[in-house]
Design a protein around this motif. Structure first.
Motif, PDB file in Angstrom:
ATOM      1  N   LYS A 139       0.835  -1.198   0.000  1.00 12.40           N
ATOM      2  CA  LYS A 139       0.000   0.000   0.000  1.00 12.40           C
ATOM      3  C   LYS A 139       0.879   1.261   0.000  1.00 12.40           C
ATOM      4  N   ALA A 140       1.893   1.280   0.867  1.00 12.82           N
ATOM      5  CA  ALA A 140       2.782   2.442   0.946  1.00 12.82           C
ATOM      6  C   ALA A 140       3.550   2.639  -0.360  1.00 12.82           C
ATOM      7  N   THR A 189       2.632   1.753  -3.324  1.00 13.47           N
ATOM      8  CA  THR A 189       1.689   2.188  -4.364  1.00 13.47           C
ATOM      9  C   THR A 189       1.349   3.664  -4.216  1.00 13.47           C
ATOM     10  N   GLU A 190       1.038   4.058  -2.984  1.00 12.20           N
ATOM     11  CA  GLU A 190       0.673   5.459  -2.740  1.00 12.20           C
ATOM     12  C   GLU A 190       1.824   6.401  -3.064  1.00 12.20           C
ATOM     13  N   LEU A 191       3.039   5.948  -2.825  1.00 12.37           N
ATOM     14  CA  LEU A 191       4.212   6.786  -3.083  1.00 12.37           C
ATOM     15  C   LEU A 191       4.241   7.279  -4.526  1.00 12.37           C
ATOM     16  N   LEU A 246       1.765   6.929  -6.888  1.00  7.60           N
ATOM     17  CA  LEU A 246       0.505   7.522  -7.344  1.00  7.60           C
ATOM     18  C   LEU A 246       0.361   8.962  -6.863  1.00  7.60           C
ATOM     19  N   ASP A 247       0.943   9.260  -5.700  1.00  6.23           N
ATOM     20  CA  ASP A 247       0.882  10.629  -5.170  1.00  6.23           C
ATOM     21  C   ASP A 247       1.868  11.556  -5.885  1.00  6.23           C
ATOM     22  N   GLU A 284      -3.244  -4.999  -2.841  1.00  3.45           N
ATOM     23  CA  GLU A 284      -3.383  -3.581  -2.511  1.00  3.45           C
ATOM     24  C   GLU A 284      -3.124  -2.653  -3.707  1.00  3.45           C
ATOM     25  N   LEU A 290      -6.017   0.121  -4.731  1.00  2.00           N
ATOM     26  CA  LEU A 290      -5.774   1.558  -4.680  1.00  2.00           C
ATOM     27  C   LEU A 290      -5.867   2.198  -6.064  1.00  2.00           C
ATOM     28  N   LYS A 326      -9.500   2.507  -7.006  1.00  2.00           N
ATOM     29  CA  LYS A 326     -10.136   3.567  -6.222  1.00  2.00           C
ATOM     30  C   LYS A 326      -9.860   4.942  -6.816  1.00  2.00           C
ATOM     31  N   ARG A 327      -8.687   5.112  -7.424  1.00  2.00           N
ATOM     32  CA  ARG A 327      -8.304   6.405  -7.999  1.00  2.00           C
ATOM     33  C   ARG A 327      -8.620   6.504  -9.496  1.00  2.00           C
TER      34      ARG A 327
END
Length: 368
Positions: free
Chosen positions: A203-204, A206-208, A210-211, A226, A230, A233-234
């Motif tokens: 998750k971390a 992926t978010e890194l 994508l952000d 995950e 994610l 969801k986006r």
């Protein structure tokens, strides 16, 4: 003349019936008694990912081969005691090991128990009672890269990877080479989770990316779901890994790089039952139907499907493979010369560089 042809056809047909009957009898004889086998899984049999692909394949052949299957889930890399328990307490006659992490303990067990037989995924050795098999998943990743390269609008593609080891780096590079074959301007942002199965780390990772970047397509090489969750969801398009999960993400799923174990397991276990066990280190590719892409969803255009079909034909012609030169790394250094190709040893054991266009997140979780 016509009579001779008809007679020859009748004889041939009769011979085929006899051969089929003999083969059927051999299968029936080999499966007359129930055989107990053990299966080592690094995660859950219902993980909707890598481990479930093995579980579903074994279950598909269980009845046909008259197998009594003992599954051991969430097995640690130190699996010596689990193997001992399957052999001594459960009386398993054959063990299926589905992770490279089990290799060393499986090798020791094969030496310690010469009458027990072993199938080792991603293994690199064999003996009279141990055979290893490796799937050339990098070929499927190359094909999925073509899908991503054709589909991206921003030119920014994400890749959530497990660990910076040769097998994973091989997959990243193959994917990017597929992208570059149709889109020279796209780049690939790689974030390492430093784990195959840890959902929090995936998750971390992926978010890194994508952000940070305007990523519009995400793929992964991890056994966690995950990244898919994610991305969906986006509204980021997904190229999955290991298993076809398109039904879970109908709005964003394009395809997946999938494993197809059933035919291999059926053949190998039947050979064992027939006392025809053939130990080796066997590399399986697209043509062997162990790896491939899941059916395309409606989000993949007819033009892209044609390009993938053409690439499959090239791969199956044996005149081309993914790591044929010239290939430059992401520092501009020529790594593979024209008219040369990487050896299996280089691809599976020594890959420590990335192809042009790959950007590894140095500050990500476990960044390389």
């Amino acid at each position: 003349m016509r009579k001779i042809i008809i007679t020859a056809f009748v004889i041939l047909f009769a011979a085929l019936i006899v051969i089929f009957k003999i083969q059927n009898e051999q299968i029936t004889d080999a499966t007359a008694n129930t055989t107990k086998i053990g299966v080592l899984l690094s995660g859950s049999r219902s993980d909707q990912n890598y481990c479930q692909t093995h579980y579903e394949a074994i279950e598909a052949i269980r009845g046909k081969l008259n197998l009594n299957v003992v599954y051991r889930e969430n097995v640690d890399s130190n699996c010596e005691k689990v193997l001992e328990q399957l052999i001594k307490n459960e009386n398993c006659q054959l063990i299926v090991s589905t992770s490279f992490n089990f290799c060393e303990d499986v090798k020791k067990a094969a030496e310690q128990y010469p009458d027990i037989y072993f199938l080792q995924m991603s293994g690199n050795t064999y003996r009279h009672n141990l055979t290893s098999f490796v799937g050339r998943m990098y070929q499927a990743r190359y094909l999925s890269g073509i899908v991503a390269g054709q589909k991206t609008k921003t030119g920014h593609i994400g890749y959530v990877a497990s660990l910076p080891i040769p097998e994973v780096i091989q997959g990243i590079n193959a994917f990017m080479l597929g992208v570059k074959s149709v889109n020279q301007n796209a780049c690939l942002h790689v974030s390492f989770a430093n784990s195959w199965t840890d959902d929090k780390q995936a998750k971390a990772a992926t978010e890194l990316i994508l952000d940070r970047y305007p990523i519009d397509i995400l793929t992964m090489q991890t056994d966690s779901n995950e990244p898919c969750r994610l991305a969906d969801k986006r509204g980021v398009l997904i190229i999955g890994s290991n298993r076809d999960n398109s039904a879970m993400y109908p709005d964003t799923y394009l395809t997946a790089c999938i494993w197809k174990w059933e035919n291999y397991y059926s053949h190998q276990i039947l050979s064992f039952l027939q006392k025809k066990f053939n130990p080796s280190v066997e590399f399986m590719d697209l043509e062997d139907d162990m790896v491939g892409l899941s059916p395309f969803t409606p989000h993949v255009s007819p033009e892209t499907r044609k390009q993938v079909d053409n690439a499959i034909k090239k791969l199956q012609s044996w005149k081309f493979d993914v790591f044929y030169g010239p290939i430059q790394d992401n520092h501009g250094i020529l790594r593979v010369d024209s008219d040369e190709s990487m050896s299996d040893d280089e691809m599976w054991n020594k890959f420590n560089w990335y192809v042009e266009g790959v950007i590894v997140e140095e500050t990500g979780p476990g960044g390389a």
